[in-house]
Enzyme design. Structure first.
Site, PDB file in Angstrom:
ATOM      1  N   ASP A  44       0.831  -1.208   0.000  1.00 10.36           N
ATOM      2  CA  ASP A  44       0.000   0.000   0.000  1.00 10.36           C
ATOM      3  C   ASP A  44       0.869   1.263   0.000  1.00 10.36           C
ATOM      4  OD1 ASP A  44      -2.422   1.352   0.036  1.00 10.36           O
ATOM      5  OD2 ASP A  44      -3.214   0.261   1.768  1.00 10.36           O
ATOM      6  N   ASP A 104     -10.315   3.432  -3.517  1.00 10.66           N
ATOM      7  CA  ASP A 104     -10.981   2.205  -3.060  1.00 10.66           C
ATOM      8  C   ASP A 104     -12.414   2.051  -3.582  1.00 10.66           C
ATOM      9  OD1 ASP A 104      -8.685   1.898  -1.655  1.00 10.66           O
ATOM     10  OD2 ASP A 104      -9.629   1.807   0.330  1.00 10.66           O
TER      11      ASP A 104
HETATM   12  C1  GLA Z   1      -6.039   1.261   1.445  1.00  8.88           C
HETATM   13  C2  GLA Z   1      -6.176   0.241   0.333  1.00  8.88           C
HETATM   14  C3  GLA Z   1      -7.266  -0.743   0.685  1.00  8.88           C
HETATM   15  C4  GLA Z   1      -6.936  -1.427   2.003  1.00  8.88           C
HETATM   16  C5  GLA Z   1      -6.751  -0.374   3.089  1.00  8.88           C
HETATM   17  C6  GLA Z   1      -6.221  -1.006   4.375  1.00  8.88           C
HETATM   18  O1  GLA Z   1      -7.169   2.068   1.533  1.00  8.88           O
HETATM   19  O2  GLA Z   1      -6.456   0.865  -0.889  1.00  8.88           O
HETATM   20  O3  GLA Z   1      -7.430  -1.706  -0.336  1.00  8.88           O
HETATM   21  O4  GLA Z   1      -5.768  -2.191   1.838  1.00  8.88           O
HETATM   22  O5  GLA Z   1      -5.822   0.617   2.696  1.00  8.88           O
HETATM   23  O6  GLA Z   1      -5.964  -0.058   5.356  1.00  8.88           O
END
Ligand code: GLA
Length: 403
Positions: free
Chosen positions: A159, A214
């Site tokens: 990430d 997301d």
């Molecule tokens: C980000 C990523 C998600 C998930 C969260 C976890 O938002 O894009 O897919 O992994 O972090 O904290």
């Protein structure tokens, strides 16, 4: 003409991706990556449904379910723990898994998952901290990669929270190199949400890269991502994929029709099919979506071309096409409006001459009969009744032209 039309198009896309990489990357870097994920990865990730509520019990039960309910055999392989499994680093800098939630440790859990014929994955972040404030991998690439290899993981999602000042390409490449040094093949899932145009450089670095922020368990989110991800179709090819984020199928925020469309369109886009629902307690409907092998086959097709939107009729009707290895085309006719509609797929819409096609309906699991209204005009087009927010997903084979 009809038999060479699509394969040529496909070939151009593949060559295009390769040429872009060759210009930017040292040649040897592609070969091992291409072997790791020749088709889009499939599996399960904890985040969409469970957030930080992760534990070894959840992972064991999920692996049990996948082995028993047909998912493993349908191609779902990776069981991935997202954020929140890690709590600290020890005196030597080694990452420490939450001892309360993972009392048996990660190596034992990996062994369990492997014992079910599945693969095991974890999550980290290139910044100082993960998005949920757990220790990130900044300054710890080598020790983290070594630890993962010792635990025998097969997949790492990386990430981008708390990493704003870093150069994404440089740091993901450093992380890739740390993984390579371990000698263990580990899929690298790049998750910087498309902020640094990964479709331009990530093909030689990871096997998949997120293209958007997301997903949410809402129809608007699916439609938005669908269009955003389409823009980068030419960057996808065997070994490296655009990632429009994990599936929400079965999580409750959309109708079954919307989930069928979500799943169909992810397959049309050759997206990683990473489920994000509770696989231990699926309804029959959710199961019938995630286990539709004819749709999965479109996603996993060995040609590895991402489907594209070829027609937008402006009133919510779209036609998408994905060329397949056997010379046929997957076609999705998508109804973005709220009402059921009679939509027409003309063979000319997808580059076919009249009278050219035989058609398989991938949700009805039937060859489409040339009956009634269809019969009359079947040489020109197909009439489809498509529910609001629904999709007709077809496999269209071109017939040998009459001599
Ligand atoms: C980000 C990523 C998600 C998930 C969260 C976890 O938002 O894009 O897919 O992994 O972090 O904290």
């Amino acid at each position: 003409m009809r038999s060479i039309n699509m394969p040529l198009f496909a070939l151009v896309l593949v060559l295009d991706g390769g040429a872009g990489l060759a210009a930017n990357q040292p040649a040897p870097s592609r070969a091992p990556a291409a072997l790791l994920s020749p088709t889009p990865p499939m599996g399960f990730n904890t985040w969409n449904k469970f957030g930080c509520d992760v534990s070894e019990q959840l992972i064991r039960e999920t692996a049990d379910a996948m082995a028993a309910n047909g998912m493993r055999d349908a191609g779902y392989r990776y069981v991935v723990i997202d954020d929140c499994w890690q709590v600290s680093r020890d005196a030597s800098g080694r990452i420490v898994a939450d001892p309360q939630r993972f009392p048996g440790g990660m190596k034992a859990l990996a062994d369990y998952v492997h014992g079910k014929g599945l693969k095991f994955g974890l999550y980290t972040d290139l910044g100082t901290k993960t998005c949920e404030g757990r220790p990130g991998s900044l300054g710890h690439h080598d020790i983290d990669a070594r630890t993962y290899a010792e635990w025998e993981i097969d997949y790492i999602k990386v990430d981008w929270c708390n990493a704003d000042d870093l150069d994404a390409r440089e740091h993901y490449t450093m992380f890739r190199d740390a993984l390579r040094k371990t000698g263990r093949p580990i899929v690298l899932s790049i998750c910087e949400w498309g902020r640094n145009r990964p479709w331009e450089w990530a093909g030689g670095v990871g096997q998949l890269w997120r293209t958007t922020s997301d997903i949410r368990d809402r129809w608007e989110s699916v439609v938005w991502i669908l269009n955003a991800n389409e823009a980068h179709a030419s960057a996808a090819a065997p070994g490296h994929w655009n990632d429009p984020d994990m599936l929400e199928v079965g999580n409750g925020g959309m109708t079954a029709e919307e989930y069928r469309s979500h799943f169909s369109m992810w397959a049309m886009m050759a997206a990683p099919l990473i489920t994000g629902n509770d696989l231990r307690a699926m309804s029959a409907e959710t199961r019938s979506i995630l286990l539709n092998e004819e749709v999965i086959a479109v996603d996993q097709d060995s040609l590895g071309v991402q489907g594209r939107k070829v027609l937008d009729r402006g009133y919510g009707a779209q036609v998408w096409v994905k060329p397949l290895a056997d010379g046929s085309r997957a076609v999705a006719v998508l109804n973005l409006s709220e009402k059921e509609a009679d939509l027409y797929l003309r063979w000319s819409d997808i580059g076919l001459p009249p009278g050219a096609a035989s058609v398989r309906d991938l949700w009805a699991h039937l060859d489409v009969p040339a009956h009634a209204d269809n019969g009359k005009h079947f040489d020109e087009r197909l009439k489809l009744k498509v529910p609001g927010h629904g999709v007709a997903m077809l496999r269209v084979k071109t017939l040998t032209p009459p001599r």
